[in-house]
Design a protein around this motif. Structure first.
Motif, short mmCIF file in Angstrom:
data_model
loop_
_atom_site.label_atom_id
_atom_site.label_comp_id
_atom_site.label_asym_id
_atom_site.label_seq_id
_atom_site.Cartn_x
_atom_site.Cartn_y
_atom_site.Cartn_z
N PHE A 74 39.36 45.05 43.93
CA PHE A 74 39.32 44.51 42.56
C PHE A 74 38.43 45.37 41.67
O PHE A 74 38.85 45.82 40.59
N GLU A 78 39.52 47.92 38.49
CA GLU A 78 38.98 47.64 37.17
C GLU A 78 38.15 48.81 36.65
O GLU A 78 38.19 49.14 35.46
N SER A 100 44.95 41.38 47.86
CA SER A 100 43.89 41.57 46.86
C SER A 100 44.31 42.56 45.78
O SER A 100 43.91 42.42 44.61
N VAL A 104 44.75 41.56 41.66
CA VAL A 104 44.17 42.19 40.47
C VAL A 104 45.27 42.70 39.53
O VAL A 104 45.14 42.61 38.31
N ARG A 107 46.86 39.89 37.32
CA ARG A 107 46.05 39.32 36.25
C ARG A 107 45.97 40.25 35.03
O ARG A 107 45.43 39.86 33.99
#
Length: 376
Positions: A74, A78, A100, A104, A107
């Motif tokens: 994540f 990002e 996982s 991410v 979203r």
């Protein structure tokens, strides 16, 4: 109960456990505290960072400790999206990535995401990946080793393509860390993640490497730990224990690989009486982690087979433990293009350092017995 689910998690190595206890009792200070007790914890932390960086062949300035692989994936993605090499909103990802990664990506708002399937050998088609690149592509994320069938993706080729097109490249190293020599790979990626509990370290600790040349922005504003990469007091005892486990497994890497090759061959040989029903999803040996076997048995649901094996004293799985609670098919089955029924038949067997040849053969014979009873 004989354990065959090492791809999900491993037991804590006794030597790593001793390190954990010692660090917890003697180096208990908060590594961010300015007093001497905090300074001792900080020194231990930095020694671990340097040792892991040497094992991985990376610059320690880019190594950040996390709570594990999922958080690492994540935060890495990002971080890369906060500092793209060029303007764009297109991302390319493997369809079989860990949950996982999908979490991410799902979203993100305003991004166009291309998911790549696997070929019949369980590998990303590099030519298809290159065809998927557009002027807007800013990130590629492809796992190094698939956790469900153990195929080793062509990371070097993908990395070179990304460098040529000014694209960030993140790779999930959770299943390859401690099992494959990674020292020549980090220079081809922008970031990678790893986890302690897959290598006989403790749960709840892992790490991320982000190329120090990338000027990322913190996802959590105001974070003071790990140069702002994440919030929260660092688990220094866990990091020390993970480092000890990493040192040990790194020293045994070659021996472990040879052992798993023999165990894989013995297991496949034990299934010969039912070979017409068994479908193993694997690549050629050069692109296959031998310790993970993903397979289907025609006509038998994987969950039922798992429960039957459990009844006979063997712990196997139906795929990634992070996905099982959602009662959805292993993502690799979708990436391989399997039908819904075929996806339900999937099971995974994975070996570890304590796995014995006789136990592998017993498991194979047990599966043969279960199939023969079922087919009668």
């Amino acid at each position: 109960m004989i354990y065959f689910d090492f791809a999900a998690t491993t037991p804590l190595d006794p030597e790593a456990a001793e390190v954990f206890v010692q660090a917890s009792t003697e180096y208990f200070g908060n590594s961010s505290s300015l007093h001497d007790i905090g300074g001792q914890s900080q020194d231990l932390l930095e020694n671990c960072r340097e040792e892991l960086a040497n094992l991985l062949g990376i610059n320690k300035k880019g190594l950040y400790f996390t709570s594990g692989g999922s958080e690492g994936n994540f935060l890495a993605i990002e971080a890369l999206l906060s500092a793209p090499k060029k303007t764009g909103k297109h991302i390319i990802a493997g369809l079989a990535e860990h949950s996982s990664i999908h979490g991410v990506l799902n979203r993100l708002d305003g991004y166009n995401i291309t998911f790549l399937p696997l070929n019949s050998s369980g590998l990303i088609d590099v030519e298809e990946l290159e065809r998927s690149i557009t002027p807007e592509t800013i990130l590629v994320t492809v796992q190094h080793v698939n956790s469900e069938i153990g195929t080793i993706q062509p990371i070097e080729e993908i990395g070179r393509i990304c460098l040529e097109h000014d694209i960030h490249f993140h790779s999930d190293f959770v299943q390859s860390f401690g099992k494959i020599n990674l020292r020549n790979i980090p220079q081809l990626v922008s970031s990678f993640s790893f986890s302690g509990h897959k290598i006989y370290g403790p749960k709840g600790v892992g790490g991320v490497y982000v190329d120090p040349a990338i000027s990322w922005k913190a996802f959590f504003p105001g974070s003071s730990h790990e140069k702002g990469f994440r919030p929260g007091t660092l688990n220094v005892p866990g990091i020390a224990a993970m480092t000890a486990a990493a040192q040990k497994i790194n020293d045994r890497m070659g021996k472990n690989h040879d052992k798993y090759l023999e165990l894989r061959a013995a297991f496949m040989d034990s299934l010969k009486p039912i070979k017409d029903f068994v479908h193993v999803h694997q690549a050629e040996s050069v692109s296959q982690l031998p310790s993970i076997i993903g397979l289907r048995i025609s006509g038998i649901e994987g969950q039922w087979m798992m429960l039957e094996c459990n009844r006979y004293g063997f712990a196997i799985s139906t795929g990634s433990a992070c996905q099982i609670g959602m009662q959805s098919p292993a993502k690799v089955t979708l990436a391989l293009g399997l039908s819904t029924q075929e996806a339900k038949e999937f099971i995974r067997i994975s070996f570890g350092t304590s796995t014995k040849r006789e136990d592998v053969i017993k498991l194979g014979e047990t599966i043969v017995g279960i199939v023969n009873k079922f087919k009668l």
